[in-house]
Scaffold this motif. Structure first.
Motif, mmCIF file in Angstrom:
data_model
loop_
_atom_site.group_PDB
_atom_site.id
_atom_site.type_symbol
_atom_site.label_atom_id
_atom_site.label_comp_id
_atom_site.label_asym_id
_atom_site.label_seq_id
_atom_site.Cartn_x
_atom_site.Cartn_y
_atom_site.Cartn_z
ATOM 1 N N PHE A 150 40.979 -22.893 -35.853
ATOM 2 C CA PHE A 150 41.569 -22.993 -37.182
ATOM 3 C C PHE A 150 41.618 -21.616 -37.833
ATOM 4 O O PHE A 150 40.942 -20.689 -37.394
ATOM 5 C CB PHE A 150 40.749 -23.963 -38.059
ATOM 6 N N LEU A 170 42.117 -19.717 -41.979
ATOM 7 C CA LEU A 170 42.398 -19.789 -43.412
ATOM 8 C C LEU A 170 43.527 -18.820 -43.687
ATOM 9 O O LEU A 170 43.485 -17.684 -43.214
ATOM 10 C CB LEU A 170 41.179 -19.396 -44.260
ATOM 11 N N CYS A 226 43.561 -24.393 -44.932
ATOM 12 C CA CYS A 226 42.929 -24.392 -43.614
ATOM 13 C C CYS A 226 43.914 -25.058 -42.662
ATOM 14 O O CYS A 226 44.346 -26.190 -42.925
ATOM 15 C CB CYS A 226 41.600 -25.152 -43.669
ATOM 16 N N GLU A 227 44.287 -24.366 -41.632
ATOM 17 C CA GLU A 227 45.275 -24.913 -40.702
ATOM 18 C C GLU A 227 44.862 -24.636 -39.262
ATOM 19 O O GLU A 227 44.049 -23.759 -38.989
ATOM 20 C CB GLU A 227 46.653 -24.310 -40.971
ATOM 21 N N GLU A 261 45.378 -28.610 -42.344
ATOM 22 C CA GLU A 261 44.284 -29.584 -42.314
ATOM 23 C C GLU A 261 43.711 -29.817 -43.702
ATOM 24 O O GLU A 261 43.165 -30.880 -43.974
ATOM 25 C CB GLU A 261 43.160 -29.074 -41.406
ATOM 26 N N VAL A 311 40.934 -25.047 -49.483
ATOM 27 C CA VAL A 311 39.622 -24.630 -49.964
ATOM 28 C C VAL A 311 39.812 -23.377 -50.817
ATOM 29 O O VAL A 311 40.795 -22.649 -50.635
ATOM 30 C CB VAL A 311 38.654 -24.364 -48.778
ATOM 31 N N TRP A 335 37.477 -28.178 -52.092
ATOM 32 C CA TRP A 335 37.556 -28.368 -50.638
ATOM 33 C C TRP A 335 37.992 -29.789 -50.333
ATOM 34 O O TRP A 335 37.340 -30.737 -50.745
ATOM 35 C CB TRP A 335 36.188 -28.084 -50.017
ATOM 36 N N LEU A 393 39.894 -31.959 -46.969
ATOM 37 C CA LEU A 393 40.503 -31.976 -45.635
ATOM 38 C C LEU A 393 41.091 -33.354 -45.391
ATOM 39 O O LEU A 393 40.562 -34.354 -45.895
ATOM 40 C CB LEU A 393 39.455 -31.684 -44.557
ATOM 41 N N SER A 429 39.894 -35.180 -39.987
ATOM 42 C CA SER A 429 40.064 -33.798 -39.518
ATOM 43 C C SER A 429 38.772 -33.286 -38.873
ATOM 44 O O SER A 429 37.691 -33.467 -39.428
ATOM 45 C CB SER A 429 40.428 -32.879 -40.683
ATOM 46 N N ALA A 440 38.103 -30.197 -38.709
ATOM 47 C CA ALA A 440 38.077 -28.793 -39.142
ATOM 48 C C ALA A 440 36.891 -28.423 -40.029
ATOM 49 O O ALA A 440 36.697 -27.237 -40.310
ATOM 50 C CB ALA A 440 39.373 -28.454 -39.889
ATOM 51 N N GLU A 472 34.347 -25.533 -38.838
ATOM 52 C CA GLU A 472 34.947 -24.196 -38.714
ATOM 53 C C GLU A 472 35.507 -23.724 -40.050
ATOM 54 O O GLU A 472 35.487 -22.523 -40.348
ATOM 55 C CB GLU A 472 36.029 -24.172 -37.632
ATOM 56 N N CYS A 473 35.985 -24.639 -40.867
ATOM 57 C CA CYS A 473 36.479 -24.254 -42.191
ATOM 58 C C CYS A 473 35.349 -23.623 -43.003
ATOM 59 O O CYS A 473 35.544 -22.592 -43.656
ATOM 60 C CB CYS A 473 37.055 -25.481 -42.907
#
Lengths: 201, 80
Positions: free
Chosen positions: A12, A14, A66-67, A74, A77, A98, A100, A104, A106, A109-110
């Motif tokens: 992922f 940002l 966040c992708e 996803e 944030v 935040w 998601l 997800s 993510a 890692e996000c």
């Protein structure tokens, strides 16, 4: 603020929030399950566009999408209220807003990418989050990622006309370097798994 | 049936390890009501289950692993 910070992880990244993300953000923030612990959000995309325009004017506020590395979004944030603050022993900020999409993978890692952004890009000494105490799974998540509880904020937020306490949890730059390897190992294994299934990139 | 019961027992033990607590036999544990079962613990649980049972969960299934029963069902599906 309009920033150009992009931080890439294993599966992922940002990247800066833009006006083009308005419809995606409204979709997340008006989801009945996802929005249980956030303030009511207008269902109109033009209101989110207006919010983003105002956000661009705030110099102490960095918002991100966040992708996946493929570009599939996803969630969102933010790191905001960036300031020098003696009470926090230096340069600090809150991270939040935040959200998601349901299911997800993510989250871990996000959070890692938020800390990398906070400490490597914004040169903060600490970053903290304030979570509605009733949102126990998120409080537990932050504890699992190494945040330490700093204070309980009594009657800090109003949700649906009810006062709620919030829990402030903090990550210092020093602590981040101690726990980063353990968190990165998990994120790396998860990314490898997602990649092998052809969904990470 | 015997295999499923044995799987459920192994899953209960692994879930206990992931959540850092003892889960009594027959206890109902659900992700939406178990506050210790956060997203980090969930990732750890997935890795422990995959290692223990020699299987791999796809992303959609990962999100569905929200109880001992759901995990056992997913293990059976993964075995084919």
């Amino acid at each position: 603020m309009r920033h150009e910070i992009t931080v890439e992880g294993y599966a992922f990244r940002l990247r800066p929030l833009t006006i083009a993300d308005a419809e995606f953000v409204v979709g997340l923030r008006t989801d009945p399950i996802l929005s249980r612990f956030i303030n009511p959000t207008s269902p109109y995309v033009e209101d989110q566009v207006a919010w983003t325009e105002r956000y661009y004017q705030r110099p102490d506020d960095c918002s991100f999408i966040c992708e996946r590395l493929s570009g599939q979004p996803e969630g969102m944030v933010s790191i905001y209220d960036i300031r020098d603050d003696e009470a926090y022993n230096g340069k600090t900020a809150e991270w939040g807003r935040w959200i998601l999409r349901s299911g997800s993978p993510a989250a871990l890692e996000c959070a890692i990418l938020v800390y990398r952004t906070a400490f490597e890009k914004l040169s903060l000494d600490s970053v903290y989050c304030r979570t509605v105490a009733a949102n126990k799974s998120v409080v537990a998540f932050h504890t699992s990622t190494g945040l330490e509880t700093r204070q309980i904020l009594k009657d800090y937020v109003v949700l649906k006309d009810v006062l709620h306490d919030s829990i402030e949890q903090i990550m210092t730059k020093r602590h981040w370097w101690e726990i980063r390897p353990s968190l990165e190992n998990k994120a790396q294994r998860l990314a490898k798994k997602l990649s092998s299934q052809g969904v990470a990139s | 049936m015997q295999d499923t019961m044995e799987d459920a027992e192994r899953v209960r033990e692994i879930l206990g390890v992931a959540l850092g607590k003892t889960i009594e036999q027959g206890a109902t544990v659900r992700r939406d009501t178990e506050e210790a079962w956060d997203s980090v613990k969930h990732v750890e649980l997935v890795f422990l289950l995959e290692d223990e049972f020699g299987i791999e969960f796809d992303e959609e299934t990962m999100a569905e692993l929200d109880s001992i029963e759901a995990i056992v069902a997913a293990i059976n599906r993964a075995r084919g």
